[in-house]
Design an enzyme around this catalytic site. Structure first.
Site, PDB file in Angstrom:
ATOM      1  N   SER A  31      45.251  42.269  48.050  1.00 24.30           N
ATOM      2  CA  SER A  31      46.419  41.922  48.954  1.00 24.30           C
ATOM      3  C   SER A  31      47.453  41.252  48.168  1.00 24.30           C
ATOM      4  O   SER A  31      48.505  41.090  48.607  1.00 24.30           O
ATOM      5  CB  SER A  31      45.935  41.007  49.948  1.00 24.30           C
ATOM      6  OG  SER A  31      45.120  39.776  49.381  1.00 24.30           O
ATOM      7  N   ASP A  87      39.584  37.235  41.809  1.00 21.37           N
ATOM      8  CA  ASP A  87      38.817  36.266  42.970  1.00 21.37           C
ATOM      9  C   ASP A  87      38.472  34.906  42.350  1.00 21.37           C
ATOM     10  O   ASP A  87      38.578  33.908  43.150  1.00 21.37           O
ATOM     11  CB  ASP A  87      37.562  37.009  43.282  1.00 21.37           C
ATOM     12  CG  ASP A  87      37.692  38.329  43.919  1.00 21.37           C
ATOM     13  OD1 ASP A  87      38.586  38.386  44.859  1.00 21.37           O
ATOM     14  OD2 ASP A  87      37.175  39.401  43.251  1.00 21.37           O
ATOM     15  N   LYS A  97      36.323  39.403  39.552  1.00 23.41           N
ATOM     16  CA  LYS A  97      36.966  40.505  40.123  1.00 23.41           C
ATOM     17  C   LYS A  97      35.879  41.305  40.849  1.00 23.41           C
ATOM     18  O   LYS A  97      34.809  41.444  40.714  1.00 23.41           O
ATOM     19  CB  LYS A  97      37.740  41.142  39.315  1.00 23.41           C
ATOM     20  CG  LYS A  97      39.077  40.492  38.596  1.00 23.41           C
ATOM     21  CD  LYS A  97      39.993  41.241  37.938  1.00 23.41           C
ATOM     22  CE  LYS A  97      40.461  42.624  38.553  1.00 23.41           C
ATOM     23  NZ  LYS A  97      40.842  42.384  39.712  1.00 23.41           N
ATOM     24  N   GLY A  98      36.568  41.971  42.097  1.00 26.00           N
ATOM     25  CA  GLY A  98      35.555  43.089  42.703  1.00 26.00           C
ATOM     26  C   GLY A  98      35.496  42.521  44.083  1.00 26.00           C
ATOM     27  O   GLY A  98      34.586  43.376  44.810  1.00 26.00           O
ATOM     28  N   GLU A 106      39.388  48.880  37.850  1.00 27.01           N
ATOM     29  CA  GLU A 106      40.197  47.834  37.407  1.00 27.01           C
ATOM     30  C   GLU A 106      39.900  47.570  35.962  1.00 27.01           C
ATOM     31  O   GLU A 106      40.815  47.181  35.235  1.00 27.01           O
ATOM     32  CB  GLU A 106      39.895  46.518  38.269  1.00 27.01           C
ATOM     33  CG  GLU A 106      40.495  46.722  39.745  1.00 27.01           C
ATOM     34  CD  GLU A 106      40.409  45.534  40.492  1.00 27.01           C
ATOM     35  OE1 GLU A 106      40.952  45.256  41.654  1.00 27.01           O
ATOM     36  OE2 GLU A 106      39.297  44.821  40.343  1.00 27.01           O
TER      37      GLU A 106
HETATM   38  O1  R5P Z   1      38.133  44.633  43.911  1.00 30.22           O
HETATM   39  C1  R5P Z   1      39.202  43.854  44.291  1.00 30.22           C
HETATM   40  C2  R5P Z   1      39.850  43.223  43.219  1.00 30.22           C
HETATM   41  O2  R5P Z   1      39.317  42.747  41.937  1.00 30.22           O
HETATM   42  C3  R5P Z   1      40.976  42.243  43.665  1.00 30.22           C
HETATM   43  O3  R5P Z   1      41.847  42.251  42.800  1.00 30.22           O
HETATM   44  C4  R5P Z   1      40.457  41.032  44.000  1.00 30.22           C
HETATM   45  O4  R5P Z   1      39.496  40.949  45.113  1.00 30.22           O
HETATM   46  C5  R5P Z   1      41.673  39.887  44.646  1.00 30.22           C
HETATM   47  O5  R5P Z   1      42.159  40.100  45.835  1.00 30.22           O
HETATM   48  P1  R5P Z   1      43.195  39.605  46.588  1.00 30.22           P
HETATM   49  O6  R5P Z   1      44.435  39.595  45.748  1.00 30.22           O
HETATM   50  O7  R5P Z   1      43.282  40.374  47.743  1.00 30.22           O
HETATM   51  O8  R5P Z   1      42.684  38.142  46.777  1.00 30.22           O
END
Ligand code: R5P
Length: 225
Positions: A31, A87, A97-98, A106
């Site tokens: 996001s 994260d 991450k993930g 990624e």
């Molecule tokens: O698999 C998802 C990724 O690692 C995202 O970059 C991570 O979860 C951060 O996502 P967000 O910006 O939605 O918090």
């Protein structure tokens, strides 16, 4: 828009300042990255000449929606820059991450880039990794066995589900969310996990990020390693 969304937007939009003409850009997922891609699309409309490699089907869709041209690794050997969310980020810029399940691609775009820029809201900055369960991508066959072997390393792996079904990554694999508690040695833990049969990749990104752009919703701070 709440403060966290404002922070994600500010951090994401700040990151496009690092993207220069003719760069090949790794496009992360999530996001926060959404705001970065949206802004990048505006700059492309104004004449910025770049190509991106997306780390998820969702990111590829956003890039198409906002007019960011895409390419792939059959045409590009190295990326100039990768911009991605996280994260958790610790003081040494190690990452978890993930959360969205895109960690494998990624990591590929992070490894292939000269520079990795991480964009986060302030809640993601932590003294030690581990409050956020570590996502580990595993092959579907025998995932139960892989989970047991991960548990022997001290975690409580939980198979990720979405709408009551097992979540399937863009690569056709499963994600185990593994609570290890505080992770004091991310490098060692990654090495232990990656050698287990069935583990495709871990969400631990060790010594990869160069810059972290963090926002609280009203201000942006750029921290460099
Ligand atoms: O698999 C998802 C990724 O690692 C995202 O970059 C991570 O979860 C951060 O996502 P967000 O910006 O939605 O918090």
């Amino acid at each position: 828009m709440n403060d966290m969304d404002k922070a994600k937007k500010l951090a994401g939009e700040e990151a496009v300042h690092y993207v220069k003409n003719e760069m090949k850009v790794g496009l992360g997922s999530g996001s926060t990255v959404y705001w970065m891609i949206r802004k990048l699309g505006e700059l492309v409309q104004q004449g910025l000449d770049i190509e991106g490699i997306p780390s998820s089907n969702q990111t590829a869709q956003w890039a198409k929606d906002f007019g960011v041209p895409l390419t792939d690794f059959s045409k590009v050997a190295q990326l100039d820059i990768t911009i991605d969310g996280a994260d958790e980020v610790d003081r040494d810029f190690h990452l978890i991450k993930g959360g969205g399940g895109a960690l494998f691609r990624e990591k590929v775009i992070a490894m292939a880039a000269k520079e990795l820029i991480i964009i986060v809201d302030k809640s993601k900055l932590v003294p030690h990794l581990g409050s956020y369960p570590l996502p580990v991508e595993v092959l579907p066959f025998g995932w139960e066995v892989t989970a047991k072997n991960i548990a022997l390393l001290g975690a409580q792996p939980i198979i990720r589900k979405k709408d009551e079904q097992i979540f399937v990554s863009d690569n056709g694999n499963y994600i185990l969310d593994c609570s290890f508690g505080e992770i004091n040695d991310p490098k060692k833990l990654h090495k232990q996990l990656i050698q287990l049969v069935g583990v495709v990749e871990t969400g631990l990104f060790v010594n990869m990020a160069n810059t972290v752009i963090v926002s609280n919703g009203s201000e942006v701070e750029v921290i460099t390693s």
